[in-house]
Scaffold this motif. Structure first.
Motif, PDB file in Angstrom:
ATOM      1  N   ASN A   1      67.921 157.963 120.869  1.00 36.34           N
ATOM      2  CA  ASN A   1      68.852 159.019 120.461  1.00 36.34           C
ATOM      3  C   ASN A   1      70.226 158.395 120.249  1.00 36.34           C
ATOM      4  OD1 ASN A   1      67.035 161.320 120.773  1.00 36.34           O
ATOM      5  ND2 ASN A   1      67.120 160.811 122.943  1.00 36.34           N
ATOM      6  N   PHE A   2      70.613 158.240 118.985  1.00 34.32           N
ATOM      7  CA  PHE A   2      71.938 157.689 118.692  1.00 34.32           C
ATOM      8  C   PHE A   2      73.018 158.610 119.230  1.00 34.32           C
ATOM      9  CE2 PHE A   2      69.259 156.020 115.231  1.00 34.32           C
ATOM     10  CZ  PHE A   2      69.479 154.671 115.397  1.00 34.32           C
ATOM     11  N   ASN A   3      72.824 159.917 119.009  1.00 33.37           N
ATOM     12  CA  ASN A   3      73.713 160.976 119.493  1.00 33.37           C
ATOM     13  C   ASN A   3      72.911 162.270 119.463  1.00 33.37           C
ATOM     14  OD1 ASN A   3      73.851 161.941 116.760  1.00 33.37           O
ATOM     15  ND2 ASN A   3      75.444 160.416 116.364  1.00 33.37           N
ATOM     16  N   ASN A   4      73.554 163.411 119.637  1.00 34.97           N
ATOM     17  CA  ASN A   4      72.828 164.693 119.665  1.00 34.97           C
ATOM     18  C   ASN A   4      72.176 165.048 118.329  1.00 34.97           C
ATOM     19  OD1 ASN A   4      73.409 165.109 122.332  1.00 34.97           O
ATOM     20  ND2 ASN A   4      75.229 166.361 121.930  1.00 34.97           N
ATOM     21  N   ASP A   5      72.653 164.444 117.236  1.00 31.11           N
ATOM     22  CA  ASP A   5      72.161 164.813 115.909  1.00 31.11           C
ATOM     23  C   ASP A   5      71.223 163.793 115.266  1.00 31.11           C
ATOM     24  OD1 ASP A   5      73.618 167.178 115.976  1.00 31.11           O
ATOM     25  OD2 ASP A   5      75.400 166.212 115.139  1.00 31.11           O
ATOM     26  N   ASN A   6      71.132 162.586 115.795  1.00 29.09           N
ATOM     27  CA  ASN A   6      70.362 161.526 115.147  1.00 29.09           C
ATOM     28  C   ASN A   6      69.417 160.837 116.135  1.00 29.09           C
ATOM     29  OD1 ASN A   6      71.637 161.327 112.341  1.00 29.09           O
ATOM     30  ND2 ASN A   6      73.416 161.318 113.714  1.00 29.09           N
ATOM     31  N   THR A   7      68.137 160.793 115.751  1.00 28.07           N
ATOM     32  CA  THR A   7      67.100 160.202 116.606  1.00 28.07           C
ATOM     33  C   THR A   7      66.222 159.289 115.760  1.00 28.07           C
ATOM     34  OG1 THR A   7      67.044 162.167 118.012  1.00 28.07           O
ATOM     35  CG2 THR A   7      65.135 160.717 118.111  1.00 28.07           C
ATOM     36  N   PHE A   8      65.814 158.184 116.346  1.00 24.77           N
ATOM     37  CA  PHE A   8      64.876 157.270 115.695  1.00 24.77           C
ATOM     38  C   PHE A   8      63.701 157.043 116.636  1.00 24.77           C
ATOM     39  CE2 PHE A   8      63.241 152.990 114.870  1.00 24.77           C
ATOM     40  CZ  PHE A   8      62.881 153.142 113.543  1.00 24.77           C
ATOM     41  N   LYS A   9      62.474 157.118 116.080  1.00 28.27           N
ATOM     42  CA  LYS A   9      61.263 156.900 116.880  1.00 28.27           C
ATOM     43  C   LYS A   9      60.430 155.804 116.221  1.00 28.27           C
ATOM     44  CE  LYS A   9      60.793 161.785 118.123  1.00 28.27           C
ATOM     45  NZ  LYS A   9      59.865 162.927 118.167  1.00 28.27           N
ATOM     46  N   ILE A  10      59.814 154.982 117.053  1.00 27.42           N
ATOM     47  CA  ILE A  10      58.817 154.039 116.586  1.00 27.42           C
ATOM     48  C   ILE A  10      57.586 154.243 117.465  1.00 27.42           C
ATOM     49  CG2 ILE A  10      59.767 152.151 117.969  1.00 27.42           C
ATOM     50  CD1 ILE A  10      58.736 150.252 115.713  1.00 27.42           C
ATOM     51  N   LEU A  11      56.449 154.490 116.828  1.00 28.33           N
ATOM     52  CA  LEU A  11      55.217 154.813 117.556  1.00 28.33           C
ATOM     53  C   LEU A  11      54.060 153.987 117.013  1.00 28.33           C
ATOM     54  CD1 LEU A  11      55.563 158.698 117.351  1.00 28.33           C
ATOM     55  CD2 LEU A  11      56.110 157.279 119.318  1.00 28.33           C
TER      56      LEU A  11
ATOM     57  N   ASN B   1      68.741 174.957 113.741  1.00 26.46           N
ATOM     58  CA  ASN B   1      67.544 175.375 113.007  1.00 26.46           C
ATOM     59  C   ASN B   1      67.207 174.521 111.799  1.00 26.46           C
ATOM     60  OD1 ASN B   1      67.150 177.591 114.743  1.00 26.46           O
ATOM     61  ND2 ASN B   1      68.674 178.759 113.600  1.00 26.46           N
ATOM     62  N   ASP B   2      68.110 173.641 111.357  1.00 25.19           N
ATOM     63  CA  ASP B   2      67.891 172.846 110.155  1.00 25.19           C
ATOM     64  C   ASP B   2      67.915 171.367 110.490  1.00 25.19           C
ATOM     65  OD1 ASP B   2      67.875 175.073 108.348  1.00 25.19           O
ATOM     66  OD2 ASP B   2      70.050 175.188 108.608  1.00 25.19           O
ATOM     67  N   LEU B   3      66.855 170.680 110.048  1.00 22.09           N
ATOM     68  CA  LEU B   3      66.812 169.241 110.302  1.00 22.09           C
ATOM     69  C   LEU B   3      66.184 168.516 109.127  1.00 22.09           C
ATOM     70  CD1 LEU B   3      63.728 168.098 111.235  1.00 22.09           C
ATOM     71  CD2 LEU B   3      64.250 169.551 113.149  1.00 22.09           C
ATOM     72  N   LEU B   4      66.449 167.241 109.067  1.00 18.95           N
ATOM     73  CA  LEU B   4      65.860 166.353 108.081  1.00 18.95           C
ATOM     74  C   LEU B   4      65.015 165.343 108.848  1.00 18.95           C
ATOM     75  CD1 LEU B   4      65.690 164.997 105.219  1.00 18.95           C
ATOM     76  CD2 LEU B   4      67.673 163.645 105.946  1.00 18.95           C
ATOM     77  N   LYS B   5      63.769 165.190 108.423  1.00 21.38           N
ATOM     78  CA  LYS B   5      62.886 164.223 109.069  1.00 21.38           C
ATOM     79  C   LYS B   5      62.343 163.299 107.988  1.00 21.38           C
ATOM     80  CE  LYS B   5      60.023 165.452 112.429  1.00 21.38           C
ATOM     81  NZ  LYS B   5      58.836 165.945 113.178  1.00 21.38           N
ATOM     82  N   ILE B   6      62.538 161.992 108.185  1.00 20.05           N
ATOM     83  CA  ILE B   6      62.016 160.983 107.271  1.00 20.05           C
ATOM     84  C   ILE B   6      60.996 160.161 108.053  1.00 20.05           C
ATOM     85  CG2 ILE B   6      62.564 158.975 105.849  1.00 20.05           C
ATOM     86  CD1 ILE B   6      65.424 160.160 105.573  1.00 20.05           C
ATOM     87  N   VAL B   7      59.778 160.088 107.506  1.00 19.90           N
ATOM     88  CA  VAL B   7      58.689 159.408 108.195  1.00 19.90           C
ATOM     89  C   VAL B   7      58.103 158.339 107.281  1.00 19.90           C
ATOM     90  CG1 VAL B   7      56.438 159.686 109.306  1.00 19.90           C
ATOM     91  CG2 VAL B   7      58.128 161.526 109.458  1.00 19.90           C
ATOM     92  N   ALA B   8      57.963 157.140 107.804  1.00 10.48           N
ATOM     93  CA  ALA B   8      57.242 156.072 107.109  1.00 10.48           C
ATOM     94  C   ALA B   8      56.113 155.646 108.041  1.00 10.48           C
ATOM     95  CB  ALA B   8      58.170 154.901 106.814  1.00 10.48           C
TER      96      ALA B   8
END
Length: 185
Positions: free
Chosen positions: A108-118, A164-171
């Motif tokens: 979690n970079f901050n409350n608005d930005n998260t990065f996941k690697i799975l 209620n609004d988010l952007l999700k980018i998945v590779a």
């Protein structure tokens, strides 16, 4: 879940499950003109009677039973970093055992930005139709099929614009083994 433990640093779960199943009056929709006057679109013979034996949609007397157990833990290291790890064991009576696992991290970079690697592994046993179908239309099951397996790497970025609004980018990149495909004779 058999039990779950949640506290400030762990979200731990443990699961045990089992299931017995068999088809009950399994007739799939087909129309084969060579079978004569079919009463309706179900797998029925010339006088509206269920097809039996080699003319039935599936081999008779099939069933399956499996049991599985799994553990998973989401470990919060600090406000910015969490790790996830899980392990699952499955055993079907008519297939080899399988061990699947997953691991990853959430930053979690901050409350608005998260990065996941799975990274995940998974499997799928063939369906009854893929194993035992008997079709006059030319598709027949193959009792020698093995479980399909996949290894998957996922990279996920999430940005919250509002609650209620988010952007999700998945590779993601997946590698399959023992792919179950359809071959028509």
């Amino acid at each position: 879940n058999l039990f779950k433990i949640i506290n400030d640093t762990h979200n731990f779960s443990f699961l045990i499950e089992s299931k017995y199943s068999k088809p009950f009056d399994y007739y799939y929709i087909q129309y084969v003109p060579s079978m004569g006057n079919i009463a309706n679109a179900l797998n029925l013979g010339p006088n509206g009677k269920h097809l039996t034996g080699k003319k039935n949609a599936l081999k008779s007397g099939i069933y399956t039973f499996y049991y599985a157990t799994s553990v998973e833990d989401l470990i919060t290291l600090n406000k910015k970093l969490a790790l996830i790890a899980g392990l699952r064991f499955d055993k079907y009576i008519n297939f080899n055992k399988n061990i699947s696992y997953r691991m990853g991290s959430v930053f979690n970079f901050n409350n608005d930005n998260t990065f996941k690697i799975l990274f995940n592994t998974a499997f799928r046993i063939p369906s009854w139709v893929e194993l035992y179908s008997q079709s006059a239309a030319g598709f027949n099951g193959n009792e020698n099929l093995n479980s399909e397996k996949i290894n998957m790497l996922e990279l996920i970025y999430i940005h919250n614009f509002t609650q209620n609004d988010l952007l999700k980018i998945v590779a993601y990149k997946g590698k399959n083994k023992n792919v179950i495909g359809r071959v028509i004779n």
